[in-house]
Design a protein around this motif. Structure first.
Motif, PDB file in Angstrom:
ATOM      1  N   ALA A 328       0.816  -1.212   0.000  1.00 35.91           N
ATOM      2  CA  ALA A 328       0.000   0.000   0.000  1.00 35.91           C
ATOM      3  C   ALA A 328       0.849   1.262   0.000  1.00 35.91           C
ATOM      4  O   ALA A 328       0.336   2.358  -0.207  1.00 35.91           O
ATOM      5  CB  ALA A 328      -0.951   0.017   1.187  1.00 35.91           C
ATOM      6  N   GLY A 329       2.152   1.115   0.237  1.00 36.62           N
ATOM      7  CA  GLY A 329       3.031   2.275   0.224  1.00 36.62           C
ATOM      8  C   GLY A 329       4.480   1.861   0.301  1.00 36.62           C
ATOM      9  O   GLY A 329       4.810   0.788   0.819  1.00 36.62           O
ATOM     10  N   MET A 330       5.369   2.708  -0.238  1.00 39.17           N
ATOM     11  CA  MET A 330       6.794   2.399  -0.232  1.00 39.17           C
ATOM     12  C   MET A 330       7.594   3.699  -0.323  1.00 39.17           C
ATOM     13  O   MET A 330       7.067   4.745  -0.700  1.00 39.17           O
ATOM     14  CB  MET A 330       7.155   1.488  -1.413  1.00 39.17           C
ATOM     15  N   LYS A 331       8.866   3.601   0.056  1.00 41.47           N
ATOM     16  CA  LYS A 331       9.757   4.743  -0.115  1.00 41.47           C
ATOM     17  C   LYS A 331      11.152   4.236  -0.457  1.00 41.47           C
ATOM     18  O   LYS A 331      11.502   3.079  -0.182  1.00 41.47           O
ATOM     19  CB  LYS A 331       9.798   5.606   1.138  1.00 41.47           C
ATOM     20  N   MET A 332      11.935   5.117  -1.078  1.00 42.57           N
ATOM     21  CA  MET A 332      13.307   4.767  -1.426  1.00 42.57           C
ATOM     22  C   MET A 332      14.242   5.221  -0.314  1.00 42.57           C
ATOM     23  O   MET A 332      14.049   6.277   0.286  1.00 42.57           O
ATOM     24  CB  MET A 332      13.705   5.394  -2.759  1.00 42.57           C
ATOM     25  N   LYS A 333      15.237   4.419  -0.051  1.00 43.68           N
ATOM     26  CA  LYS A 333      16.174   4.719   1.032  1.00 43.68           C
ATOM     27  C   LYS A 333      17.223   5.737   0.611  1.00 43.68           C
ATOM     28  O   LYS A 333      17.709   6.515   1.436  1.00 43.68           O
ATOM     29  CB  LYS A 333      16.853   3.429   1.496  1.00 43.68           C
ATOM     30  N   SER A 334      17.595   5.737  -0.667  1.00 44.36           N
ATOM     31  CA  SER A 334      18.680   6.610  -1.119  1.00 44.36           C
ATOM     32  C   SER A 334      18.190   7.808  -1.930  1.00 44.36           C
ATOM     33  O   SER A 334      19.004   8.628  -2.360  1.00 44.36           O
ATOM     34  CB  SER A 334      19.665   5.806  -1.970  1.00 44.36           C
ATOM     35  N   LYS A 335      16.888   7.886  -2.151  1.00 44.59           N
ATOM     36  CA  LYS A 335      16.334   8.967  -2.957  1.00 44.59           C
ATOM     37  C   LYS A 335      15.185   9.648  -2.211  1.00 44.59           C
ATOM     38  O   LYS A 335      14.594   9.077  -1.292  1.00 44.59           O
ATOM     39  CB  LYS A 335      15.807   8.438  -4.297  1.00 44.59           C
ATOM     40  N   ASN A 336      14.870  10.861  -2.650  1.00 46.20           N
ATOM     41  CA  ASN A 336      13.786  11.645  -2.046  1.00 46.20           C
ATOM     42  C   ASN A 336      12.463  11.266  -2.729  1.00 46.20           C
ATOM     43  O   ASN A 336      11.881  12.052  -3.472  1.00 46.20           O
ATOM     44  CB  ASN A 336      14.085  13.136  -2.221  1.00 46.20           C
ATOM     45  N   CYS A 337      12.017  10.045  -2.480  1.00 47.04           N
ATOM     46  CA  CYS A 337      10.886   9.501  -3.216  1.00 47.04           C
ATOM     47  C   CYS A 337      10.032   8.590  -2.339  1.00 47.04           C
ATOM     48  O   CYS A 337      10.571   7.748  -1.609  1.00 47.04           O
ATOM     49  CB  CYS A 337      11.402   8.712  -4.427  1.00 47.04           C
ATOM     50  N   PHE A 338       8.708   8.762  -2.407  1.00 51.97           N
ATOM     51  CA  PHE A 338       7.790   7.844  -1.745  1.00 51.97           C
ATOM     52  C   PHE A 338       6.487   7.803  -2.535  1.00 51.97           C
ATOM     53  O   PHE A 338       6.214   8.682  -3.371  1.00 51.97           O
ATOM     54  CB  PHE A 338       7.532   8.258  -0.288  1.00 51.97           C
ATOM     55  N   SER A 339       5.695   6.778  -2.289  1.00 56.66           N
ATOM     56  CA  SER A 339       4.439   6.630  -3.033  1.00 56.66           C
ATOM     57  C   SER A 339       3.474   5.753  -2.258  1.00 56.66           C
ATOM     58  O   SER A 339       3.885   4.969  -1.403  1.00 56.66           O
ATOM     59  CB  SER A 339       4.705   6.024  -4.415  1.00 56.66           C
ATOM     60  N   VAL A 340       2.191   5.901  -2.586  1.00 50.57           N
ATOM     61  CA  VAL A 340       1.153   5.069  -1.966  1.00 50.57           C
ATOM     62  C   VAL A 340       0.189   4.570  -3.036  1.00 50.57           C
ATOM     63  O   VAL A 340      -0.007   5.208  -4.071  1.00 50.57           O
ATOM     64  CB  VAL A 340       0.365   5.832  -0.877  1.00 50.57           C
ATOM     65  N   GLN A 341      -0.423   3.428  -2.749  1.00 49.08           N
ATOM     66  CA  GLN A 341      -1.348   2.810  -3.677  1.00 49.08           C
ATOM     67  C   GLN A 341      -2.764   3.370  -3.544  1.00 49.08           C
ATOM     68  O   GLN A 341      -3.585   3.227  -4.444  1.00 49.08           O
ATOM     69  CB  GLN A 341      -1.377   1.286  -3.435  1.00 49.08           C
ATOM     70  N   TYR A 342      -3.039   4.042  -2.444  1.00 52.92           N
ATOM     71  CA  TYR A 342      -4.398   4.515  -2.170  1.00 52.92           C
ATOM     72  C   TYR A 342      -4.524   6.017  -2.400  1.00 52.92           C
ATOM     73  O   TYR A 342      -3.598   6.651  -2.912  1.00 52.92           O
ATOM     74  CB  TYR A 342      -4.833   4.118  -0.759  1.00 52.92           C
ATOM     75  N   HIS A 343      -5.682   6.583  -2.046  1.00 51.49           N
ATOM     76  CA  HIS A 343      -5.992   7.976  -2.388  1.00 51.49           C
ATOM     77  C   HIS A 343      -6.120   8.850  -1.142  1.00 51.49           C
ATOM     78  O   HIS A 343      -7.212   8.983  -0.573  1.00 51.49           O
ATOM     79  CB  HIS A 343      -7.283   8.037  -3.200  1.00 51.49           C
ATOM     80  N   PRO A 344      -5.040   9.499  -0.716  1.00 51.30           N
ATOM     81  CA  PRO A 344      -5.112  10.346   0.486  1.00 51.30           C
ATOM     82  C   PRO A 344      -5.991  11.572   0.306  1.00 51.30           C
ATOM     83  O   PRO A 344      -6.483  12.130   1.284  1.00 51.30           O
ATOM     84  CB  PRO A 344      -3.652  10.751   0.716  1.00 51.30           C
ATOM     85  N   GLU A 345      -6.215  11.996  -0.948  1.00 46.99           N
ATOM     86  CA  GLU A 345      -7.041  13.185  -1.188  1.00 46.99           C
ATOM     87  C   GLU A 345      -8.525  12.920  -0.974  1.00 46.99           C
ATOM     88  O   GLU A 345      -9.310  13.847  -0.824  1.00 46.99           O
ATOM     89  CB  GLU A 345      -6.814  13.711  -2.609  1.00 46.99           C
ATOM     90  N   ALA A 346      -8.925  11.630  -0.961  1.00 49.00           N
ATOM     91  CA  ALA A 346     -10.344  11.290  -0.835  1.00 49.00           C
ATOM     92  C   ALA A 346     -10.835  11.397   0.608  1.00 49.00           C
ATOM     93  O   ALA A 346     -12.028  11.568   0.849  1.00 49.00           O
ATOM     94  CB  ALA A 346     -10.604   9.887  -1.371  1.00 49.00           C
ATOM     95  N   SER A 347      -9.948  11.252   1.568  1.00 48.44           N
ATOM     96  CA  SER A 347     -10.222  11.495   2.990  1.00 48.44           C
ATOM     97  C   SER A 347     -11.448  10.789   3.551  1.00 48.44           C
ATOM     98  O   SER A 347     -12.334  11.437   4.131  1.00 48.44           O
ATOM     99  CB  SER A 347     -10.356  13.011   3.241  1.00 48.44           C
ATOM    100  N   PRO A 348     -11.558   9.474   3.424  1.00 47.52           N
ATOM    101  CA  PRO A 348     -12.717   8.809   4.020  1.00 47.52           C
ATOM    102  C   PRO A 348     -12.598   8.636   5.518  1.00 47.52           C
ATOM    103  O   PRO A 348     -13.583   8.311   6.176  1.00 47.52           O
ATOM    104  CB  PRO A 348     -12.719   7.443   3.316  1.00 47.52           C
ATOM    105  N   GLY A 349     -11.402   8.858   6.070  1.00 48.57           N
ATOM    106  CA  GLY A 349     -11.101   8.566   7.474  1.00 48.57           C
ATOM    107  C   GLY A 349     -11.675   9.477   8.553  1.00 48.57           C
ATOM    108  O   GLY A 349     -11.905   9.011   9.630  1.00 48.57           O
TER     109      GLY A 349
END
Length: 369
Positions: A328-349
């Motif tokens: 559902a999410g990952m980040k790189m250890k040596s680069k300024n990069c991360f990503s997620v599989q879901y939609h944080p902008e939808a805000s169902p929480g």
């Protein structure tokens, strides 16, 4: 009332299974991959989300249309689903902020809809047999003819659709005097993603799906964003090259959904088509960094290989889907990069995942120091 004597309509699945219902009054036929969404609200956001392009949407909520349509709830320039299957379609609506009925909205865009379907039985069937191509027919075309037409519809696996929904020309979003500039690659971007970035003092230039890194870099951005979108990520070779070029210069990079998958493929991590995918607003995700849970909105039929991710020493698994353990999410250890599989902008929480946009801004700040 003109909706009282509605014609019989059919939903034909690729394996030959037929579900019967009624037309809401818009005649024709439409083809796509049948999929279901478990959300109880937010139907307008679903229907206008570019990530749903090419899909016939089955809504598990029993009532659709009861709160009409509002111009504030659209995620793109129009309806993106291929067709709609529902239990009860409401021609009347009651919401003060609504501008028109869902039927009038659909009629303007000629969306084919079948209602009065046993959606419980249909969803159960899809869960057991997987997402597959289907056709909705409301014009009386014979079943055998529909089967012939359906056989020629391409499978979602290997299908590139970002080019269909992406902007044709670059455009700007937000305040040009904002503190941060973001170059966004539009693979099917949702408007609310742009709103969330603009709210965080960002001015965004949105580029077509086939833009090069040089195109994105010409804006002199402080960070880069790869958007959500429909279809298989594997054919998006130009977007994968853009991700590699951004990472080669270690620029701040954030990806959501399809953009997340593109980042994985750009680093030799494979993706695969899921049996059913995740579509709904109640998907539980665990943040492995903080240990906190998030209720998330998800809409994807492809996923990143956890096996490949675990083998890549430069990546860290940051989020996991608690229902099935998928990435559902990952980040790189040596680069300024991360990503997620879901939609944080939808805000169902409703705001469980909004911190991800703040994290992107913090990464941009860190890159400037």
């Amino acid at each position: 009332m003109k909706y009282t004597n509605r014609k019989q309509a059919v939903l034909l699945l690729k394996d030959g299974t037929i579900f019967y219902g009624k037309s809401i009054g818009i005649e024709g036929k439409t083809f796509g991959e049948v999929a279901f969404n478990t959300g109880t609200t937010g139907y307008q956001e679903i229907f206008t989300d570019p990530s749903y392009y090419g899909q016939i949407m089955v809504t598990t909520n029993a009532h659709i249309g009861n709160y009409g349509v509002s111009v504030e709830d659209v995620e793109s320039n129009g309806v993106k689903i291929a067709g709609l299957v529902c239990k009860n379609f409401s021609f009347n609506y009651s919401r003060t902020s609504a501008s028109e009925s869902l039927f009038d909205y659909f009629e303007k865009q000629n969306l084919i809809v079948i209602s009065d379907v046993d959606t419980r039985a249909l969803v159960s069937y899809i869960r057991d047999n997987g997402a597959m191509n289907a056709v909705i027919c409301t014009d009386g075309t014979p079943i055998e003819e529909l089967k012939t037409l359906l056989a020629d519809v391409p499978d979602m696996n290997g299908l590139e659709l970002a080019s269909v929904v992406s902007t044709k020309e670059p455009y700007f979003f937000g305040d040009e005097n904002a503190k941060y500039k973001i170059s966004a690659l539009d693979l099917g971007i949702k408007t609310n993603i742009l709103r969330n970035l603009a709210k965080r003092d960002c001015y965004i230039k949105v580029f077509p799906f086939n833009a090069t890194y040089a195109d994105l870099k010409s804006f002199s951005p402080d960070g880069y964003f790869l958007s959500n979108g429909p279809g298989d990520p594997e054919p998006l070779t130009s977007a994968q090259q853009v991700a590699r070029d951004i990472l080669n210069e270690n620029q701040p990079l954030f990806g959501i959904c399809l953009g997340h998958q593109v980042i994985a493929l750009a680093n030799g991590i494979s993706t695969y088509k899921m049996f059913n995918g995740h579509r709904g607003i109640n998907h539980p995700v665990k943040n492995l960094i903080t240990g906190k849970g998030e209720i998330t909105s998800q809409n994807h039929g492809f996923a990143v290989s956890k096996e490949d991710l675990d083998k890549n020493n430069d990546f860290e698994l940051t989020h996991v889907h608690l229902n099935d353990g998928t990435v559902a999410g990952m980040k790189m250890k040596s680069k300024n990069c991360f990503s997620v599989q879901y939609h944080p902008e939808a805000s169902p929480g409703p705001h469980d995942s909004s911190y991800l946009f703040d994290q992107f801004i913090e990464n941009i700040k860190a890159s400037k120091n």
